[in-house]
Every structure is written in structure tokens, then in C-alpha cells.
Design a protein around this motif. Structure first.
Motif, PDB file in Angstrom:
ATOM      1  N   THR A 133      69.937  24.260 -11.704  1.00  0.00           N
ATOM      2  CA  THR A 133      70.214  22.949 -12.462  1.00  0.00           C
ATOM      3  C   THR A 133      71.530  22.643 -12.715  1.00  0.00           C
ATOM      4  OG1 THR A 133      69.378  21.592 -14.162  1.00  0.00           O
ATOM      5  CG2 THR A 133      70.066  23.531 -14.820  1.00  0.00           C
ATOM      6  N   ASP A 134      72.015  21.278 -12.590  1.00  0.00           N
ATOM      7  CA  ASP A 134      73.230  20.788 -13.230  1.00  0.00           C
ATOM      8  C   ASP A 134      73.224  19.931 -14.397  1.00  0.00           C
ATOM      9  OD1 ASP A 134      74.926  21.648 -11.048  1.00  0.00           O
ATOM     10  OD2 ASP A 134      73.833  20.233  -9.628  1.00  0.00           O
ATOM     11  N   PHE A 135      74.061  20.418 -15.253  1.00  0.00           N
ATOM     12  CA  PHE A 135      74.118  19.495 -16.778  1.00  0.00           C
ATOM     13  C   PHE A 135      75.563  19.202 -16.847  1.00  0.00           C
ATOM     14  CE2 PHE A 135      74.602  18.628 -21.096  1.00  0.00           C
ATOM     15  CZ  PHE A 135      73.214  18.383 -21.479  1.00  0.00           C
ATOM     16  N   ILE A 136      75.740  17.856 -16.758  1.00  0.00           N
ATOM     17  CA  ILE A 136      76.914  17.485 -17.036  1.00  0.00           C
ATOM     18  C   ILE A 136      76.943  16.311 -18.321  1.00  0.00           C
ATOM     19  CG2 ILE A 136      78.694  15.821 -15.806  1.00  0.00           C
ATOM     20  CD1 ILE A 136      78.033  18.353 -14.002  1.00  0.00           C
ATOM     21  N   LYS A 137      78.296  16.334 -18.934  1.00  0.00           N
ATOM     22  CA  LYS A 137      78.630  15.772 -20.177  1.00  0.00           C
ATOM     23  C   LYS A 137      79.820  14.780 -20.044  1.00  0.00           C
ATOM     24  CE  LYS A 137      77.666  16.898 -24.398  1.00  0.00           C
ATOM     25  NZ  LYS A 137      77.410  17.506 -25.575  1.00  0.00           N
ATOM     26  N   ILE A 138      79.706  13.818 -20.057  1.00  0.00           N
ATOM     27  CA  ILE A 138      80.835  12.781 -19.929  1.00  0.00           C
ATOM     28  C   ILE A 138      81.298  12.475 -21.308  1.00  0.00           C
ATOM     29  CG2 ILE A 138      81.832  10.811 -18.699  1.00  0.00           C
ATOM     30  CD1 ILE A 138      79.796  11.404 -16.675  1.00  0.00           C
ATOM     31  N   ILE A 139      82.406  12.272 -21.798  1.00  0.00           N
ATOM     32  CA  ILE A 139      82.876  12.028 -23.037  1.00  0.00           C
ATOM     33  C   ILE A 139      84.014  10.927 -22.865  1.00  0.00           C
ATOM     34  CG2 ILE A 139      83.851  12.512 -25.272  1.00  0.00           C
ATOM     35  CD1 ILE A 139      82.440  15.437 -24.698  1.00  0.00           C
ATOM     36  N   ASN A 140      83.929   9.704 -23.279  1.00  0.00           N
ATOM     37  CA  ASN A 140      85.219   8.932 -23.270  1.00  0.00           C
ATOM     38  C   ASN A 140      86.000   8.725 -24.752  1.00  0.00           C
ATOM     39  OD1 ASN A 140      83.676   6.815 -24.777  1.00  0.00           O
ATOM     40  ND2 ASN A 140      83.233   5.811 -22.753  1.00  0.00           N
ATOM     41  N   ARG A 141      86.377   7.876 -25.199  1.00  0.00           N
ATOM     42  CA  ARG A 141      87.226   7.547 -26.399  1.00  0.00           C
ATOM     43  C   ARG A 141      86.221   7.376 -27.488  1.00  0.00           C
ATOM     44  NH1 ARG A 141      89.433   3.690 -29.401  1.00  0.00           N
ATOM     45  NH2 ARG A 141      88.989   2.022 -28.034  1.00  0.00           N
ATOM     46  N   THR A 142      84.849   6.770 -27.167  1.00  0.00           N
ATOM     47  CA  THR A 142      83.952   6.327 -28.328  1.00  0.00           C
ATOM     48  C   THR A 142      82.595   6.762 -27.849  1.00  0.00           C
ATOM     49  OG1 THR A 142      83.420   4.243 -27.364  1.00  0.00           O
ATOM     50  CG2 THR A 142      85.106   4.306 -28.975  1.00  0.00           C
ATOM     51  N   HIS A 143      82.335   7.247 -26.697  1.00  0.00           N
ATOM     52  CA  HIS A 143      80.716   7.556 -26.370  1.00  0.00           C
ATOM     53  C   HIS A 143      80.692   8.918 -25.698  1.00  0.00           C
ATOM     54  CE1 HIS A 143      80.425   3.508 -27.877  1.00  0.00           C
ATOM     55  NE2 HIS A 143      79.163   3.673 -27.799  1.00  0.00           N
ATOM     56  N   PHE A 144      79.529   9.269 -25.487  1.00  0.00           N
ATOM     57  CA  PHE A 144      79.252  10.493 -24.641  1.00  0.00           C
ATOM     58  C   PHE A 144      77.890  10.030 -23.912  1.00  0.00           C
ATOM     59  CE2 PHE A 144      76.449  10.980 -28.180  1.00  0.00           C
ATOM     60  CZ  PHE A 144      75.391  11.559 -27.550  1.00  0.00           C
ATOM     61  N   ALA A 145      77.740  10.848 -22.663  1.00  0.00           N
ATOM     62  CA  ALA A 145      76.517  10.605 -21.893  1.00  0.00           C
ATOM     63  C   ALA A 145      76.132  12.129 -21.428  1.00  0.00           C
ATOM     64  CB  ALA A 145      76.704   9.651 -21.026  1.00  0.00           C
ATOM     65  N   PHE A 146      74.980  12.472 -21.383  1.00  0.00           N
ATOM     66  CA  PHE A 146      74.764  13.736 -20.505  1.00  0.00           C
ATOM     67  C   PHE A 146      73.568  13.509 -19.430  1.00  0.00           C
ATOM     68  CE2 PHE A 146      72.155  13.863 -24.434  1.00  0.00           C
ATOM     69  CZ  PHE A 146      70.678  14.212 -23.824  1.00  0.00           C
ATOM     70  N   PHE A 147      73.560  14.161 -18.476  1.00  0.00           N
ATOM     71  CA  PHE A 147      72.605  14.083 -17.530  1.00  0.00           C
ATOM     72  C   PHE A 147      72.450  15.615 -16.954  1.00  0.00           C
ATOM     73  CE2 PHE A 147      75.898  10.894 -17.032  1.00  0.00           C
ATOM     74  CZ  PHE A 147      75.108   9.848 -17.101  1.00  0.00           C
ATOM     75  N   ASN A 148      71.008  15.725 -16.834  1.00  0.00           N
ATOM     76  CA  ASN A 148      70.555  17.108 -16.397  1.00  0.00           C
ATOM     77  C   ASN A 148      69.431  16.977 -15.119  1.00  0.00           C
ATOM     78  OD1 ASN A 148      70.332  20.071 -16.695  1.00  0.00           O
ATOM     79  ND2 ASN A 148      68.200  19.691 -17.173  1.00  0.00           N
ATOM     80  N   GLN A 149      69.838  17.543 -14.150  1.00  0.00           N
ATOM     81  CA  GLN A 149      68.862  17.444 -12.967  1.00  0.00           C
ATOM     82  C   GLN A 149      68.751  18.633 -12.179  1.00  0.00           C
ATOM     83  OE1 GLN A 149      67.805  14.252 -11.234  1.00  0.00           O
ATOM     84  NE2 GLN A 149      66.650  15.505 -10.155  1.00  0.00           N
ATOM     85  N   ASP A 150      67.398  18.890 -11.889  1.00  0.00           N
ATOM     86  CA  ASP A 150      67.192  20.367 -11.002  1.00  0.00           C
ATOM     87  C   ASP A 150      67.843  20.118  -9.645  1.00  0.00           C
ATOM     88  OD1 ASP A 150      65.646  21.541 -12.812  1.00  0.00           O
ATOM     89  OD2 ASP A 150      63.964  21.335 -11.742  1.00  0.00           O
ATOM     90  N   ARG A 151      68.446  21.037  -9.102  1.00  0.00           N
ATOM     91  CA  ARG A 151      69.190  20.849  -7.805  1.00  0.00           C
ATOM     92  C   ARG A 151      67.896  20.722  -6.649  1.00  0.00           C
ATOM     93  NH1 ARG A 151      72.878  25.510  -9.073  1.00  0.00           N
ATOM     94  NH2 ARG A 151      74.213  24.659 -10.449  1.00  0.00           N
ATOM     95  N   GLU A 152      68.422  20.007  -5.786  1.00  0.00           N
ATOM     96  CA  GLU A 152      67.741  19.901  -4.524  1.00  0.00           C
ATOM     97  C   GLU A 152      66.181  19.316  -4.665  1.00  0.00           C
ATOM     98  OE1 GLU A 152      67.588  23.399  -2.189  1.00  0.00           O
ATOM     99  OE2 GLU A 152      69.773  23.694  -2.697  1.00  0.00           O
ATOM    100  N   THR A 153      66.058  18.514  -5.889  1.00  0.00           N
ATOM    101  CA  THR A 153      64.671  17.929  -6.186  1.00  0.00           C
ATOM    102  C   THR A 153      65.078  16.849  -7.211  1.00  0.00           C
ATOM    103  OG1 THR A 153      62.434  18.250  -6.913  1.00  0.00           O
ATOM    104  CG2 THR A 153      64.071  19.692  -8.016  1.00  0.00           C
ATOM    105  N   SER A 154      63.926  16.180  -7.267  1.00  0.00           N
ATOM    106  CA  SER A 154      64.090  14.939  -8.127  1.00  0.00           C
ATOM    107  C   SER A 154      63.302  15.335  -9.557  1.00  0.00           C
ATOM    108  CB  SER A 154      63.598  13.564  -7.918  1.00  0.00           C
ATOM    109  OG  SER A 154      62.295  13.803  -7.427  1.00  0.00           O
ATOM    110  N   ASP A 155      63.058  16.524  -9.624  1.00  0.00           N
ATOM    111  CA  ASP A 155      62.131  17.012 -10.978  1.00  0.00           C
ATOM    112  C   ASP A 155      62.908  17.277 -12.212  1.00  0.00           C
ATOM    113  OD1 ASP A 155      59.711  17.022  -9.267  1.00  0.00           O
ATOM    114  OD2 ASP A 155      59.861  19.103  -9.018  1.00  0.00           O
ATOM    115  N   ASN A 156      62.567  17.031 -13.277  1.00  0.00           N
ATOM    116  CA  ASN A 156      63.078  17.367 -14.606  1.00  0.00           C
ATOM    117  C   ASN A 156      64.592  16.769 -14.705  1.00  0.00           C
ATOM    118  OD1 ASN A 156      61.274  19.483 -15.124  1.00  0.00           O
ATOM    119  ND2 ASN A 156      62.335  20.849 -13.772  1.00  0.00           N
TER     120      ASN A 156
END
Length: 151
Positions: free
Chosen positions: A60-83
Motif C-alpha cells: 500500500t501507499d499512504f501519502i500525506k500532503i501538508i500546505n500552509r493551512t491544510h492537509f490531505a491524505f491518500f491511501n491506496q493498495d498498489r496494483e489494484t483499486s481496492d481499499n
């Protein structure tokens, strides 16, 4: 006297042409700016009900992006569109104490909840620790997460 006035005018003109240092994120201390960026989760442990679980990140890949005022996160199983999971919102950070207010997520019980964490930034690593608790959602766990900065 005229020479003196000319000298003042010349000095004022030249000093106004000097290159001014650019201010990045005015009003924020440099240590708070260090949290801004894109981060990849490389380690996570979860302590829940006296059980310690080390999160398996091998598929799985879990990415967090943080700018000056907000954050976002994304989690995705590799090689599939599940989870696929994503969320985001606003945050505050004073150099150590980091509080996420989760405004956008599929689970209604999580929306608007504030998650307090302690954060330590060492080089290109961000270590986040905290207690995630939402009684309505049955969530009560302690987490430790380590991220590396994506360049």
C-alpha cells in the motif's frame, strides 16, 4: 546646502533599489514551515485494546500532503483499486504540537473531529504520535507514524 539635498536624494534612490529579501510564509516561525510538503508513510504502529499492530505497508501507499493551512491524505493498495481512502482538513502546528481537524472523509463520525499529535521533524523524517479517540465511531487507539519527505 544643494549638494547635501542632492546627496540625500541619491542615497534614498539607491537604497530603494536594493534587493529586498523575500519573506516566505510571513508570520510563521521557520520550524512550522518545515512540516509543509509531501510525505510518504514508511512505518506505523497502532496500540489498541492492549494489542500492538505494526501496519503492513508492503502493498500500500499512504501519502500525506501538508500546505500552509491544510492537509490531505491518500491511501491506496498498489496494483489494484481496492481499499482507497482519503481525507483532509485544516491543521495547526506550533513546532511540536500538531492538531488535525478532519473536515473531509467518507465516515461521518470522523468529520469535524480534532486529532492532537506530537510531531518531531528530523532531516527528511516526520514522526507523528498521538491518541486517536472518537467514542461515536468506536475509535480509541494510540499511533506512532514515521513519514519520509517525498522529493
Amino acid at each position: 546646502m544643494k549638494k547635501f539635498v542632492y546627496l540625500i536624494v541619491i542615497i534614498t534612490t539607491l537604497s530603494s533599489c536594493a534587493k529586498k529579501e523575500e519573506v516566505k510564509n510571513p508570520g510563521l516561525a521557520p520550524e512550522t514551515n518545515r512540516i509543509e510538503g509531501s510525505w510518504k508513510l514508511v512505518y506505523a504502529d497502532i496500540l489498541e485494546n492492549d494489542s500492538l499492530q505494526i501496519k503492513d505497508l508492503s502493498n500500500t501507499d499512504f501519502i500525506k500532503i501538508i500546505n500552509r493551512t491544510h492537509f490531505a491524505f491518500f491511501n491506496q493498495d498498489r496494483e489494484t483499486s481496492d481499499n482507497f481512502m482519503a481525507g483532509g482538513g485544516s491543521y495547526t502546528f506550533d513546532g511540536r504540537s500538531y492538531k488535525e481537524t478532519l473536515n473531509f472523509i467518507a465516515s461521518p463520525d470522523y468529520r469535524g473531529h480534532v486529532f492532537p499529535f506530537e510531531v518531531e521533524i528530523k532531516g527528511d523524517s516526520l514522526i507523528q504520535k498521538g491518541h486517536e479517540k472518537i467514542e461515536e465511531a468506536g475509535l480509541d487507539r494510540y499511533i506512532v507514524e514515521k513519514y519520509i519527505r517525498i522529493k
